[in-house]
Design a protein around this motif. Structure first.
Motif, PDB file in Angstrom:
ATOM      1  N   ARG A 250       0.825  -1.208   0.000  1.00 25.09           N
ATOM      2  CA  ARG A 250       0.000   0.000   0.000  1.00 25.09           C
ATOM      3  C   ARG A 250       0.856   1.254   0.000  1.00 25.09           C
ATOM      4  O   ARG A 250       0.421   2.319   0.411  1.00 25.09           O
ATOM      5  N   PHE A 252       2.743   4.605  -1.024  1.00 22.76           N
ATOM      6  CA  PHE A 252       2.251   5.738  -1.790  1.00 22.76           C
ATOM      7  C   PHE A 252       3.356   6.748  -2.087  1.00 22.76           C
ATOM      8  O   PHE A 252       3.405   7.346  -3.168  1.00 22.76           O
ATOM      9  N   ASP A 253       4.279   6.896  -1.134  1.00 20.91           N
ATOM     10  CA  ASP A 253       5.221   8.014  -1.130  1.00 20.91           C
ATOM     11  C   ASP A 253       6.215   8.009  -2.290  1.00 20.91           C
ATOM     12  O   ASP A 253       6.831   9.026  -2.560  1.00 20.91           O
ATOM     13  N   TYR A 256       3.666   7.994  -6.189  1.00 18.93           N
ATOM     14  CA  TYR A 256       2.862   9.188  -6.470  1.00 18.93           C
ATOM     15  C   TYR A 256       3.712  10.380  -6.894  1.00 18.93           C
ATOM     16  O   TYR A 256       3.443  10.969  -7.941  1.00 18.93           O
ATOM     17  N   ALA A 271      -3.001   1.224  -4.340  1.00 17.13           N
ATOM     18  CA  ALA A 271      -2.934   2.385  -3.443  1.00 17.13           C
ATOM     19  C   ALA A 271      -3.033   3.687  -4.238  1.00 17.13           C
ATOM     20  O   ALA A 271      -3.733   4.625  -3.837  1.00 17.13           O
ATOM     21  N   ILE A 272      -2.346   3.748  -5.368  1.00 13.98           N
ATOM     22  CA  ILE A 272      -2.369   4.958  -6.191  1.00 13.98           C
ATOM     23  C   ILE A 272      -3.751   5.148  -6.801  1.00 13.98           C
ATOM     24  O   ILE A 272      -4.289   6.247  -6.847  1.00 13.98           O
ATOM     25  N   TYR A 275      -6.231   6.601  -4.353  1.00 13.78           N
ATOM     26  CA  TYR A 275      -6.013   8.032  -4.131  1.00 13.78           C
ATOM     27  C   TYR A 275      -6.522   8.853  -5.310  1.00 13.78           C
ATOM     28  O   TYR A 275      -7.186   9.867  -5.131  1.00 13.78           O
ATOM     29  N   ASN A 276      -6.225   8.401  -6.522  1.00 15.69           N
ATOM     30  CA  ASN A 276      -6.667   9.144  -7.694  1.00 15.69           C
ATOM     31  C   ASN A 276      -8.186   9.150  -7.811  1.00 15.69           C
ATOM     32  O   ASN A 276      -8.782  10.173  -8.141  1.00 15.69           O
ATOM     33  N   GLY A 291     -10.611   0.452  -1.740  1.00 14.29           N
ATOM     34  CA  GLY A 291      -9.792   0.297  -0.532  1.00 14.29           C
ATOM     35  C   GLY A 291     -10.147  -0.955   0.237  1.00 14.29           C
ATOM     36  O   GLY A 291      -9.269  -1.678   0.709  1.00 14.29           O
TER      37      GLY A 291
ATOM     38  N   THR B 123      -4.163   5.360   1.862  1.00 13.58           N
ATOM     39  CA  THR B 123      -4.946   6.145   0.913  1.00 13.58           C
ATOM     40  C   THR B 123      -6.450   5.930   1.116  1.00 13.58           C
ATOM     41  O   THR B 123      -7.248   6.759   0.721  1.00 13.58           O
ATOM     42  N   LEU B 215       1.782  11.428   2.649  1.00 15.17           N
ATOM     43  CA  LEU B 215       0.368  11.253   2.309  1.00 15.17           C
ATOM     44  C   LEU B 215      -0.551  12.072   3.214  1.00 15.17           C
ATOM     45  O   LEU B 215      -1.386  12.842   2.738  1.00 15.17           O
ATOM     46  N   THR B 219      -2.514  15.664   2.201  1.00 17.82           N
ATOM     47  CA  THR B 219      -3.968  15.715   2.093  1.00 17.82           C
ATOM     48  C   THR B 219      -4.578  16.681   3.106  1.00 17.82           C
ATOM     49  O   THR B 219      -5.546  17.368   2.805  1.00 17.82           O
TER      50      THR B 219
END
Lengths: 314, 280
Positions: A250, A252-253, A256, A271-272, A275-276, A291, B123, B215, B219
């Motif tokens: 998961r 993201f950092d 993204y 995970a991306i 978020y999108n 999710g 996320t 993250l 946000t």
């Protein structure tokens, strides 16, 4: 074990009132000290999870996330996601990314832990250096690699061209075929030190006598590793792989900021995509359902990872 | 216990270690190198691999510090990191003590929570958390980032702390209680002082995670005034023509606090991993 039993063995059927009071006080203290943990986890994990599940089951245009009961209950979000042919691609990419990070990071971490477990001059300086990437923020790692992998001026292209491995520049982050590799690389760099931390601690607890005995039996270094070292570190190694694996699944950092999931979805992991969907397309219901599906997949993979994991937490 | 190899063996191990370390440290070297060489020397097809003596300068640092609010970002990161690390340490010291000393259902639940919390995609969580904080008017408030990061670290740090408490013999606090300390008094005056290495390890872990968080901060802190250093750095990467020297300079500046903390407290962390994972 230094654990106090919460319930004393019932040798006497009726404990004295004083003893009962003492037990009540102890139970109260046990829960009192645990309550901040429960509050934090409950408020910022369990409750959001509940809202996310609720959200994933709502249809229509979601305008007010705090009054979800305005929206009808439906399983359409799940229907849409599970019938979307793109989902399989996202899952495959997530698995490729996870394995692509965890396996090399573990191999590197194990190799370095074995090396650092030997006595050699300068070890005290080398150890913090190789552990250092763990302290570097993921976004900074992403920034450094986006520069090193730059198509026109990146040092990676420069070095590979000088070595004669490539003829022309490779646009690592922009080319669909290399983008996944280009996001995996910085993630490995960030994650391998965690394996050193865990494995080195284990290696140092293996009694030296075991190695001496193995050597006296004429065991080769490889056999020593297989029969002495590996059994000693296996539980911790499994645990570290699982914890890191779910973390990377998961993550993201890195992806993204580097690619945002592109080019042409080549690095779009689950995970991306969540978020999108949520913050780019504002499809909150679909994002939440995605999710939940991601969690379910994680759970299935974990169960498949076998009993050794559950033994660790049993 | 490590074995003691012969002298030539040890030097060859050192040579191997230096070679591997050189490769692994290259990204950091390249960041330093980039930050001290002006762009016109870098944006060529064959950039120098060593900083050229005639062109090396700290101009990138000076210009980035005056053009970009790096110090404000650093300050925001410092506030959230200190807050989350302190909260996480207090919560997990209490929680770790409780899980170590009492056999409640919480013990099994904690192992499960640790795994489960890792399974929750950040996320996904951030969507309801964003709504929750928006409802309380806490979006663009650094407390929101602090609290979320506390929650993100607590499952692991509680487990880490439990390992340290397990290593403290229960007889010590029993003796203190016989001497008239209450349970809370025994915990505070006797156990906590013995847990200093655990507290150091927990503090380090929570600090590094929160400092590196992107993250949640991205946000929850939409307003640039509240950006932490990671959000600020990420805003560089997307730009059309990136100021690489400046970006690497900011990246290096942002690493300094955590690198210092890490170098000081790393031995405790290694010990913590041993305590935690020895328990089968």
């Amino acid at each position: 074990m230094t654990t106090e039993r919460q319930r004393a063995p019932r040798a006497t059927p009726e404990p004295s009132p004083a003893l009962r009071r003492a037990h009540r006080a102890r139970d109260l203290f046990a829960y009192l000290t645990l309550s901040p943990t429960l509050a934090v986890v409950g408020l910022l994990m369990a409750y959001p999870l509940y809202v996310a599940i609720d959200l994933s089951l709502r249809g229509g245009q979601i305008s007010d996330l705090l009054n979800l009961e305005q929206n009808p209950l439906t399983v359409d979000n799940y229907g849409d996601i599970l019938t979307d042919p793109g989902l399989v691609d996202d899952i495959v990419r997530s698995i490729v990314y996870t394995l692509g990070v965890v396996l090399p990071a573990f191999a590197l971490g194990l190799g370095l832990a074995l090396l650092l477990n030997r006595a050699f001059p300068g070890r005290r300086i080398i150890r913090p250096l190789v552990l250092l990437p763990w302290a570097v923020p993921g976004v900074v790692v992403a920034a450094a690699f986006s520069w090193m992998l730059d198509a026109s001026y990146g040092v990676v292209n420069h070095l590979l061209r000088s070595a004669g491995i490539i003829d022309g520049n490779v646009a690592w982050l922009v080319d669909e075929n290399t983008a996944m590799f280009a996001v995996i690389l910085p993630t490995i760099w960030k994650y391998y030190p965690f394996f050193i931390l865990v494995l080195l601690a284990q290696l140092q607890s293996v009694p030296n006598e075991l190695y001496e005995a193995a050597r006296m039996d004429g065991a080769s270094p490889l056999r020593q590793f297989a029969h002495v070292t590996w059994p000693a570190i296996r539980p911790a190694a499994t645990l570290a792989i699982v914890i890191t694996g779910i973390g990377v699944f998961r993550e993201f950092d890195f992806i993204y900021p580097l690619t945002g999931g592109g080019p042409n979805e080549a690095t779009q992991t689950l995970a991306i995509r969540i978020y999108n969907e949520a913050f780019q397309f504002f499809e909150m219901g679909a994002a939440a359902a995605l999710g939940i599906v991601t969690m379910a997949i994680c759970g299935v993979l974990l169960t498949a990872a076998g009993r050794s994991v559950r033994r660790q937490f049993g | 216990m490590s074995t003691t190899p012969s002298a030539p063996r040890r030097w060859s191990l050192l040579a191997l270690a230096i070679a591997v370390t050189a490769v692994l440290m290259f990204p950091i070297y390249w960041m330093i190198m980039t930050s001290v060489v002006p762009s016109e020397r870098l944006l060529v097809s064959d950039p120098p691999l060593l900083p050229p003596a005639d062109a090396a300068s700290l101009d990138a640092y000076a210009s980035v510090l005056s053009d970009v609010p790096v110090m404000e970002w650093m300050w925001n990161s410092t506030l959230t990191t200190l807050g989350a690390a302190i909260l996480s340490t207090v919560v997990s010291t209490l929680g770790g003590y409780s899980l170590s000393r009492f056999r409640t259902r919480g013990q099994q639940a904690m192992g499960f929570t640790l795994l489960f919390s890792r399974m929750l995609p950040g996320t996904l969580l951030i969507i309801p958390i964003f709504v929750l904080f928006a409802n309380f008017g806490m979006v663009n408030n650094l407390w929101s980032v602090t609290l979320v990061n506390t929650a993100a670290t607590v499952p692991f740090t509680t487990w880490l702390m439990k390992g340290f408490v397990d290593a403290v013999p229960v007889e010590i606090e029993q003796a203190a209680m016989i001497d008239g300390c209450g349970r809370a008094g025994a915990l505070w005056r006797v156990i906590v002082p013995l847990l200093k290495p655990g507290i150091a390890a927990t503090f380090t872990y929570a600090s590094i995670l929160t400092w590196g968080d992107f993250l949640f901060a991205r946000t929850l802190m939409g307003n640039p005034d509240g950006w932490t250093v990671t959000v600020g750095i990420a805003s560089f990467i997307g730009e059309f023509s990136v100021d690489w020297s400046g970006l690497m300079a900011v990246g290096l500046i942002s690493m300094v606090p955590m690198v210092i903390l890490f170098l000081l407290l790393e031995p405790f962390l290694t010990k913590g991993m041993a305590n935690g994972s020895v328990k089968g």
